[in-house]
Design a protein around this motif. Structure first.
Motif, PDB file in Angstrom:
ATOM      1  N   ASP A 366       0.834  -1.211   0.000  1.00  0.00           N
ATOM      2  CA  ASP A 366       0.000   0.000   0.000  1.00  0.00           C
ATOM      3  C   ASP A 366       0.864   1.255   0.000  1.00  0.00           C
ATOM      4  O   ASP A 366       0.570   2.235  -0.703  1.00  0.00           O
ATOM      5  CB  ASP A 366      -0.943  -0.010   1.203  1.00  0.00           C
ATOM      6  CG  ASP A 366      -1.950  -1.153   1.143  1.00  0.00           C
ATOM      7  OD1 ASP A 366      -2.640  -1.272   0.121  1.00  0.00           O
ATOM      8  OD2 ASP A 366      -2.028  -1.927   2.105  1.00  0.00           O
ATOM      9  N   VAL A 367       1.935   1.231   0.785  1.00  0.00           N
ATOM     10  CA  VAL A 367       2.861   2.366   0.815  1.00  0.00           C
ATOM     11  C   VAL A 367       3.560   2.510  -0.538  1.00  0.00           C
ATOM     12  O   VAL A 367       3.700   3.626  -1.064  1.00  0.00           O
ATOM     13  CB  VAL A 367       3.905   2.181   1.943  1.00  0.00           C
ATOM     14  CG1 VAL A 367       4.950   3.300   1.887  1.00  0.00           C
ATOM     15  CG2 VAL A 367       3.227   2.145   3.304  1.00  0.00           C
ATOM     16  N   ARG A 368       3.995   1.378  -1.108  1.00  0.00           N
ATOM     17  CA  ARG A 368       4.675   1.414  -2.395  1.00  0.00           C
ATOM     18  C   ARG A 368       3.751   1.938  -3.484  1.00  0.00           C
ATOM     19  O   ARG A 368       4.174   2.732  -4.352  1.00  0.00           O
ATOM     20  CB  ARG A 368       5.187   0.016  -2.757  1.00  0.00           C
ATOM     21  CG  ARG A 368       5.966  -0.053  -4.069  1.00  0.00           C
ATOM     22  CD  ARG A 368       7.166   0.861  -4.061  1.00  0.00           C
ATOM     23  NE  ARG A 368       7.925   0.790  -5.301  1.00  0.00           N
ATOM     24  CZ  ARG A 368       8.712   1.749  -5.743  1.00  0.00           C
ATOM     25  NH1 ARG A 368       8.848   2.877  -5.041  1.00  0.00           N
ATOM     26  NH2 ARG A 368       9.371   1.619  -6.877  1.00  0.00           N
ATOM     27  N   LYS A 375       4.351   9.782  -7.938  1.00  0.00           N
ATOM     28  CA  LYS A 375       5.444  10.112  -8.849  1.00  0.00           C
ATOM     29  C   LYS A 375       4.983  10.355 -10.279  1.00  0.00           C
ATOM     30  O   LYS A 375       5.781  10.767 -11.123  1.00  0.00           O
ATOM     31  CB  LYS A 375       6.484   8.981  -8.857  1.00  0.00           C
ATOM     32  CG  LYS A 375       7.392   8.971  -7.623  1.00  0.00           C
ATOM     33  CD  LYS A 375       8.461   7.902  -7.763  1.00  0.00           C
ATOM     34  CE  LYS A 375       9.446   7.958  -6.611  1.00  0.00           C
ATOM     35  NZ  LYS A 375      10.514   6.918  -6.729  1.00  0.00           N
ATOM     36  N   THR A 376       3.723  10.078 -10.580  1.00  0.00           N
ATOM     37  CA  THR A 376       3.254  10.236 -11.961  1.00  0.00           C
ATOM     38  C   THR A 376       1.890  10.914 -12.009  1.00  0.00           C
ATOM     39  O   THR A 376       1.027  10.684 -11.160  1.00  0.00           O
ATOM     40  CB  THR A 376       3.170   8.876 -12.682  1.00  0.00           C
ATOM     41  OG1 THR A 376       2.718   9.083 -14.021  1.00  0.00           O
ATOM     42  CG2 THR A 376       2.202   7.928 -11.978  1.00  0.00           C
ATOM     43  N   ASP A 377       1.727  11.775 -13.007  1.00  0.00           N
ATOM     44  CA  ASP A 377       0.433  12.403 -13.276  1.00  0.00           C
ATOM     45  C   ASP A 377      -0.182  11.842 -14.548  1.00  0.00           C
ATOM     46  O   ASP A 377      -1.271  12.259 -14.945  1.00  0.00           O
ATOM     47  CB  ASP A 377       0.611  13.923 -13.428  1.00  0.00           C
ATOM     48  CG  ASP A 377       1.048  14.585 -12.123  1.00  0.00           C
ATOM     49  OD1 ASP A 377       0.572  14.150 -11.063  1.00  0.00           O
ATOM     50  OD2 ASP A 377       1.878  15.524 -12.179  1.00  0.00           O
ATOM     51  N   GLU A 378       0.519  10.898 -15.174  1.00  0.00           N
ATOM     52  CA  GLU A 378       0.041  10.299 -16.415  1.00  0.00           C
ATOM     53  C   GLU A 378      -1.151   9.379 -16.125  1.00  0.00           C
ATOM     54  O   GLU A 378      -1.013   8.369 -15.429  1.00  0.00           O
ATOM     55  CB  GLU A 378       1.166   9.504 -17.068  1.00  0.00           C
ATOM     56  CG  GLU A 378       0.769   8.772 -18.343  1.00  0.00           C
ATOM     57  CD  GLU A 378       0.316   9.729 -19.430  1.00  0.00           C
ATOM     58  OE1 GLU A 378      -0.697   9.415 -20.095  1.00  0.00           O
ATOM     59  OE2 GLU A 378       0.969  10.782 -19.603  1.00  0.00           O
ATOM     60  N   LEU A 385      -1.156   1.077 -12.670  1.00  0.00           N
ATOM     61  CA  LEU A 385      -0.740   0.758 -11.306  1.00  0.00           C
ATOM     62  C   LEU A 385      -1.917   0.275 -10.468  1.00  0.00           C
ATOM     63  O   LEU A 385      -1.816  -0.709  -9.724  1.00  0.00           O
ATOM     64  CB  LEU A 385      -0.103   1.977 -10.649  1.00  0.00           C
ATOM     65  CG  LEU A 385       1.300   2.358 -11.133  1.00  0.00           C
ATOM     66  CD1 LEU A 385       1.674   3.751 -10.634  1.00  0.00           C
ATOM     67  CD2 LEU A 385       2.317   1.327 -10.655  1.00  0.00           C
ATOM     68  N   LEU A 386      -3.045   0.953 -10.594  1.00  0.00           N
ATOM     69  CA  LEU A 386      -4.225   0.587  -9.809  1.00  0.00           C
ATOM     70  C   LEU A 386      -4.792  -0.762 -10.263  1.00  0.00           C
ATOM     71  O   LEU A 386      -5.226  -1.563  -9.435  1.00  0.00           O
ATOM     72  CB  LEU A 386      -5.286   1.685  -9.914  1.00  0.00           C
ATOM     73  CG  LEU A 386      -4.935   3.004  -9.218  1.00  0.00           C
ATOM     74  CD1 LEU A 386      -5.915   4.104  -9.606  1.00  0.00           C
ATOM     75  CD2 LEU A 386      -4.933   2.820  -7.693  1.00  0.00           C
ATOM     76  N   GLN A 387      -4.791  -1.009 -11.565  1.00  0.00           N
ATOM     77  CA  GLN A 387      -5.278  -2.293 -12.073  1.00  0.00           C
ATOM     78  C   GLN A 387      -4.371  -3.425 -11.620  1.00  0.00           C
ATOM     79  O   GLN A 387      -4.844  -4.504 -11.257  1.00  0.00           O
ATOM     80  CB  GLN A 387      -5.376  -2.248 -13.595  1.00  0.00           C
ATOM     81  CG  GLN A 387      -6.521  -1.401 -14.126  1.00  0.00           C
ATOM     82  CD  GLN A 387      -6.539  -1.325 -15.641  1.00  0.00           C
ATOM     83  OE1 GLN A 387      -5.534  -1.609 -16.312  1.00  0.00           O
ATOM     84  NE2 GLN A 387      -7.676  -0.935 -16.207  1.00  0.00           N
TER      85      GLN A 387
END
Length: 441
Positions: A366-368, A375-378, A385-387
């Protein structure tokens, strides 16, 4: 385990006198597959010739032939991983998986006293993606490992996959050394300068201080299947369908077969799968860890001695009839972690199995995830990442189906004594990462 091959069963039972197998597991089709899936593959022709010559074969022998036959085996010729293959593994889903496993090995290295050198040994490394993620963590934490001599040792029977692994890990910046006749059939240097060697058998890996990784390795080892009958346990065998000459079917052996000795006397299930080869590997790992130290981390689909019929095939990311078009689909069976623990024979301490979602949460996924999202706005990267996180952690996906088991020396759990005010204090062991809180010392 050649002594468990079908030949032994045939000598005991005068095979050919078999009974049609009335049992049908949930992973097997009715036999009404579409015509395009019923192709007579080279492997099917090979198996039919073999069965005609020697009689019905065990499911274990069938799996071994289909997956690792040197000329026609599924693993020997196919690139079966990833979106274009037949299945996707955790490392292909998210970088976080491999990164957290890298943290696990460093945590155990620290807890065991920061040995001056260690071997990282992976059994069945796939495309090398998992090791690539682990090595990235090693590089990022280089200040911790700067005085440690690390080497990689990969146990891989597939020449096709070993070439893919070499490309992933080395980019062949340094020419690879190849020697097909040697136990170390290939050598190279990773992109970060770590020496890497390839072997076909764990027995050939040097018996030195090592950390072992087996991710989706045990689930493809050959299993023997047994059905309880009014006459006792009977092994499930593979035979030619008498009604269709180019089709296979399951039958039951008419009497006891050698692999029955692996069934527990107090077994209550009516259908069981046993994997002698897995027991051999666990015994080897346990022996090595007890003598030279280190640890083993095993991650796989599995259960703790509760499931029955788990033998199944995958082709194009879909379930596939295990007896149809052999050689074109992956074959697998869930790992019985209770059997793995028994096979360690008390030489090492075992932790788990625990569900993947619990292990990864204990490791700090969860922290990672939050760090990577910050680190990303893309939008596409954030969605990816969420998937990936959802696939790894969701109980309905991999979160509860995948399990982790660790093998560590007994002294690892007893802690190390240290001096306080001239007196020797009681050992205070740190928790094993993933199976308790992650702690750095």
């Amino acid at each position: 385990m050649n002594f468990l091959a079908a030949a032994g069963a045939r000598r005991l039972c005068a095979m050919r006198a078999v009974f049609p197998c009335l049992w049908r597991g949930k992973y097997f089709s009715s036999g009404n597959e579409p015509a395009e899936n019923n192709s007579v593959t080279p492997m099917l022709r090979h198996l039919i010739y073999k069965i005609k010559s020697t009689g019905p074969i065990t499911v274990a022998e069938y799996m071994k032939e289909v997956l690792t036959n040197p000329a026609k085996g599924y693993y020997m010729k196919h690139d079966m991983l990833g979106e274009e293959g037949d299945f996707i593994t955790s490392p292909e889903i998210s970088q976080m998986f491999g990164e957290l496993l890298g943290i696990w090995f460093i945590s155990e290295w620290i807890a065991a006293g920061k040995n001056a050198a260690f071997q990282l040994v992976e059994l069945g490394p796939g495309k090398g993606t998992l090791l690539e993620d682990i090595l990235r963590v090693f590089s990022q934490l280089g200040s911790l490992l700067k005085n440690c001599d690390i080497s990689l040792h990969l146990v891989e029977v597939s020449q096709k996959l070993s070439e893919i692994q070499a490309l992933t890990l080395t980019e062949e910046k340094v020419p690879l050394e190849r020697n097909a006749e040697s136990p170390v059939y290939m050598k190279g240097v990773t992109k970060s300068g770590i020496p890497v060697s390839w072997y076909r058998d764990l027995q050939d890996v040097p018996k030195e201080y090592s950390f072992y990784l087996a991710h989706e390795f045990f689930d493809v080892l050959p299993v023997h299947k047994f059905q309880k009958t009014p006459h006792g346990w009977r092994e499930v065998l593979v035979d030619i369908d008498p009604q269709v000459s180019d089709k296979l079917r399951f039958v039951l052996a008419p009497c006891a077969t050698p692999a029955e000795t692996f069934i527990q006397d107090d077994e209550t299930r009516d259908h069981v799968e046993v994997c002698p080869e897995a027991g051999v590997v666990i015994q080897e790992l346990s022996q090595r860890i007890s003598l030279t130290g280190g640890a083993a981390l095993i991650a796989d689909y599995g259960h703790d001695g509760t499931k029955t019929d788990t033998f199944r095939g995958f082709r194009g990311h879909r379930l596939h009839d295990v007896l149809t078009a052999p050689g074109t689909a992956d074959l697998t069976a869930d790992v019985d972690f209770s059997y793995l623990r028994r096979m360690s024979q008390g030489k090492v301490a075992s932790l788990g199995p625990i569900e993947q979602q619990t292990f990864l949460r204990n490791m700090g996924i969860d922290v990672r995830l939050k760090i990577l999202l910050d680190k990303t706005d893309e939008p596409s990267l954030r969605q990816q990442l969420l998937q990936g996180y959802n696939m790894l952690m969701n109980p309905m996906k991999m979160g509860e189906r995948f399990n982790f088991l660790a093998l560590v020396p007994h002294q690892r759990l007893h802690g190390r004594s240290h001096q306080t005010n001239g007196r020797q204090s009681k050992p205070s062991p740190s928790p094993v990462a993933g199976f308790g809180e992650l702690a750095w010392q």
